[in-house]
Design an enzyme around this catalytic site. Sequence first.
Site, PDB file in Angstrom:
ATOM      1  N   ASP A   9     -52.213 -13.317   1.872  1.00 10.68           N
ATOM      2  CA  ASP A   9     -52.578 -12.107   1.150  1.00 10.68           C
ATOM      3  C   ASP A   9     -53.240 -12.545  -0.158  1.00 10.68           C
ATOM      4  O   ASP A   9     -53.193 -13.729  -0.525  1.00 10.68           O
ATOM      5  CB  ASP A   9     -51.314 -11.286   0.884  1.00 10.68           C
ATOM      6  CG  ASP A   9     -51.549 -10.111  -0.040  1.00 10.68           C
ATOM      7  OD1 ASP A   9     -52.462  -9.315   0.238  1.00 10.68           O
ATOM      8  OD2 ASP A   9     -50.825  -9.999  -1.045  1.00 10.68           O
ATOM      9  N   ASP A  11     -53.812 -10.116  -3.558  1.00 18.58           N
ATOM     10  CA  ASP A  11     -53.245  -9.544  -4.778  1.00 18.58           C
ATOM     11  C   ASP A  11     -51.730  -9.683  -4.799  1.00 18.58           C
ATOM     12  O   ASP A  11     -51.031  -9.151  -3.937  1.00 18.58           O
ATOM     13  CB  ASP A  11     -53.640  -8.070  -4.902  1.00 18.58           C
ATOM     14  CG  ASP A  11     -55.133  -7.899  -5.114  1.00 18.58           C
ATOM     15  OD1 ASP A  11     -55.692  -8.648  -5.935  1.00 18.58           O
ATOM     16  OD2 ASP A  11     -55.740  -7.032  -4.461  1.00 18.58           O
TER      17      ASP A  11
END
Length: 252
Positions: A9, A11
């Site tokens: 991922d 953020d």
Amino acid sequence: MPLRALIFDVDGTLADTERDAHRVAFNQAFAAAGLPFDWDVPTYGRYLKVTGGKERLRSFLNDHPALPQLSDGDIARIHQQKTAYYVEMMQAGLLPLRPGVERLLNAANDAGLTLAIATTTTPANVDALLKSTLGQDGSNRFQVIGAGDIVPHKKPAPDIYTYVLRQLDLPATDGLALEDSENGLRSAVSAGLATVITQTEYTQDQDFSSALRVLDQLGEPHSPAKVLQGREAGQQIVVDVSVLSQWLAERA
């Protein structure tokens, strides 16, 4: 099955971007559009439960009918401006990677693992962060970057991870996801991926019961991570390829 790929991922996982980058950029875009609201830290944290910036803004407006309401086109334009402000911040080098991230990327590359990204943020945001933190060729470290609206449903739906696995031609059993949020965990697990969580200030109270391990960070030799959930809970550790391979093998 042996570990063949790490899927990150962005953020909150690669960098702690939410509070001091995305939130600030949203507020700059609101001000530029003459909108009478500003997201403080707790407010933004509440709406992080909604994945996707445009979707987050729509949810906020739905909850506040007394505020000026925006069309989908207005929201898209504000989000585009917000992305421009975010990119400016990244170009200024204002945000580092989280501890242990670059070390693990380098180690995974040396070990011959495939690297990929699965995120709901826009491709422009991903590219800006990677260039700022890993150099102009930062994006080239990742064989596949699944980002933004490339799939119909955002996290916690599994679509983005399913897309990345399909592009890699990789069975989920051979990969491992690294996430920071419950929505990301649900997305990865629904796609069949074992998942390691490095929680953040915003996600520390979320449900990570289906994670392979939960840590406060990935750790550096001089500043190890703390295992918060899993067999080694309470211990300090530096997460490397051998550790991740061992954890994945336990799942088999």
